[in-house]
Enzyme design. Structure first.
Site, PDB file in Angstrom:
ATOM      1  N   ASP A  43      28.585  65.146  18.664  1.00 11.65           N
ATOM      2  CA  ASP A  43      28.481  63.898  17.905  1.00 11.65           C
ATOM      3  C   ASP A  43      28.010  62.804  18.857  1.00 11.65           C
ATOM      4  O   ASP A  43      27.959  63.007  20.074  1.00 11.65           O
ATOM      5  CB  ASP A  43      29.797  63.525  17.200  1.00 11.65           C
ATOM      6  CG  ASP A  43      31.008  63.510  18.118  1.00 11.65           C
ATOM      7  OD1 ASP A  43      30.852  63.750  19.327  1.00 11.65           O
ATOM      8  OD2 ASP A  43      32.117  63.249  17.629  1.00 11.65           O
ATOM      9  N   TYR A  82      27.652  59.632  21.387  1.00 10.47           N
ATOM     10  CA  TYR A  82      28.558  59.026  22.365  1.00 10.47           C
ATOM     11  C   TYR A  82      29.395  57.974  21.644  1.00 10.47           C
ATOM     12  O   TYR A  82      28.889  57.232  20.798  1.00 10.47           O
ATOM     13  CB  TYR A  82      27.763  58.375  23.494  1.00 10.47           C
ATOM     14  CG  TYR A  82      26.917  59.329  24.304  1.00 10.47           C
ATOM     15  CD1 TYR A  82      27.493  60.373  25.021  1.00 10.47           C
ATOM     16  CD2 TYR A  82      25.532  59.179  24.364  1.00 10.47           C
ATOM     17  CE1 TYR A  82      26.711  61.251  25.789  1.00 10.47           C
ATOM     18  CE2 TYR A  82      24.741  60.051  25.128  1.00 10.47           C
ATOM     19  CZ  TYR A  82      25.335  61.078  25.826  1.00 10.47           C
ATOM     20  OH  TYR A  82      24.566  61.935  26.570  1.00 10.47           O
ATOM     21  N   PHE A  86      22.427  63.352  23.034  1.00 11.02           N
ATOM     22  CA  PHE A  86      22.488  63.260  24.496  1.00 11.02           C
ATOM     23  C   PHE A  86      21.715  62.083  25.084  1.00 11.02           C
ATOM     24  O   PHE A  86      21.801  61.821  26.274  1.00 11.02           O
ATOM     25  CB  PHE A  86      22.017  64.570  25.165  1.00 11.02           C
ATOM     26  CG  PHE A  86      22.863  65.757  24.828  1.00 11.02           C
ATOM     27  CD1 PHE A  86      24.149  65.885  25.328  1.00 11.02           C
ATOM     28  CD2 PHE A  86      22.375  66.757  23.987  1.00 11.02           C
ATOM     29  CE1 PHE A  86      24.941  66.978  25.003  1.00 11.02           C
ATOM     30  CE2 PHE A  86      23.160  67.856  23.655  1.00 11.02           C
ATOM     31  CZ  PHE A  86      24.444  67.955  24.168  1.00 11.02           C
ATOM     32  N   HIS A 134      28.837  73.588  26.886  1.00  9.43           N
ATOM     33  CA  HIS A 134      28.444  72.181  26.755  1.00  9.43           C
ATOM     34  C   HIS A 134      28.244  71.578  28.151  1.00  9.43           C
ATOM     35  O   HIS A 134      28.956  71.934  29.090  1.00  9.43           O
ATOM     36  CB  HIS A 134      29.546  71.410  26.006  1.00  9.43           C
ATOM     37  CG  HIS A 134      29.118  70.079  25.506  1.00  9.43           C
ATOM     38  ND1 HIS A 134      29.112  68.962  26.301  1.00  9.43           N
ATOM     39  CD2 HIS A 134      28.659  69.678  24.295  1.00  9.43           C
ATOM     40  CE1 HIS A 134      28.686  67.927  25.603  1.00  9.43           C
ATOM     41  NE2 HIS A 134      28.394  68.331  24.385  1.00  9.43           N
TER      42      HIS A 134
END
Length: 219
Positions: free
Chosen positions: A64, A66, A77, A183
């Site tokens: 999701d 930041y 990202f 991740h």
């Protein structure tokens, strides 16, 4: 489902469905409670604005946005040009440098999007300070449909980073390429993200199909 030639047509169609009304209602409710919704609503669909449907050849799936105000910009990202790099993005750039010798300093990934890399979070909004706060309000239905539309094009490279992204694997048919890793968060990057070489592998797949490789260098 009707066929769509553009993301605008697709989004107009999906946002009229009953499940999307639930998303809107939750966003309105959170806003009314004084919670800060991230990113700005105008940027919810930025990934689709920058990466045309017909040009998509790579999909990087995140979790999701930041959850720090001023940081997310609507691309998974990515951050705005002058923002400090978040830890996950620092690790993405570390792996890119190890893999291809490319060193990036700006965190704005717009240039990747414009080359056909869809930077897709599984949820397109979040409440400030509350990670995964919108992970079960209906966005997953929207992003599942997005992935289904894309994978039907065939020969798409999907980069699934982390467990949230890997839940989407079953939606993707065998005539696409799937690369999985942990991740890039500092909590998990050492469990398989570092050393995954996904950037060079992506370009290998693309060139083997006669498609242009992605220039991962950011200005």
């Amino acid at each position: 489902m009707s066929e769509h030639k553009t993301w605008k047509s697709f989004i107009d169609y999906e946002t009229k469905k009953p499940y999307f009304k639930k998303i809107k209602d939750q966003l309105l409710s959170d806003n009314a409670c004084g919670k800060i919704i991230l990113p700005e609503p105008k940027n919810f669909f930025k990934a689709f604005d920058l990466c045309e449907m017909q040009k998509v050849k790579v999909v990087i799936i995140g979790q999701d946005p930041y959850h720090t105000p001023g940081v997310p910009n609507g691309l998974a990202f990515s951050v705005n040009r002058n923002s400090k790099l978040p830890p996950s993005l620092v690790n993405i750039f570390k792996e890119l440098e190890t893999d291809l010798g490319i060193k990036n300093t700006t965190g704005d990934l717009t240039a990747w999007s414009k080359q056909g890399v869809l930077l897709l979070n599984t949820s397109l909004s979040v409440c400030a300070g509350l990670p995964a706060s919108h992970s079960k309000i209906g966005w997953e239905l929207f992003t599942n449909t997005v992935i289904n539309v894309i994978q039907k094009k065939k020969n798409i490279v999907f980069l699934l980073w982390g467990k949230h992204a890997q839940k989407k694997k079953d939606l993707i048919e065998n005539n696409n390429f799937i690369l999985e890793a942990s991740h890039p968060s500092p909590l998990s990057a050492n469990n398989g993200f570092f050393g995954c070489s996904h950037f060079s592998k992506t370009n290998y797949f693309l060139t083997s199909l006669g498609s242009d490789p992605i220039d991962w260098q950011l200005e």
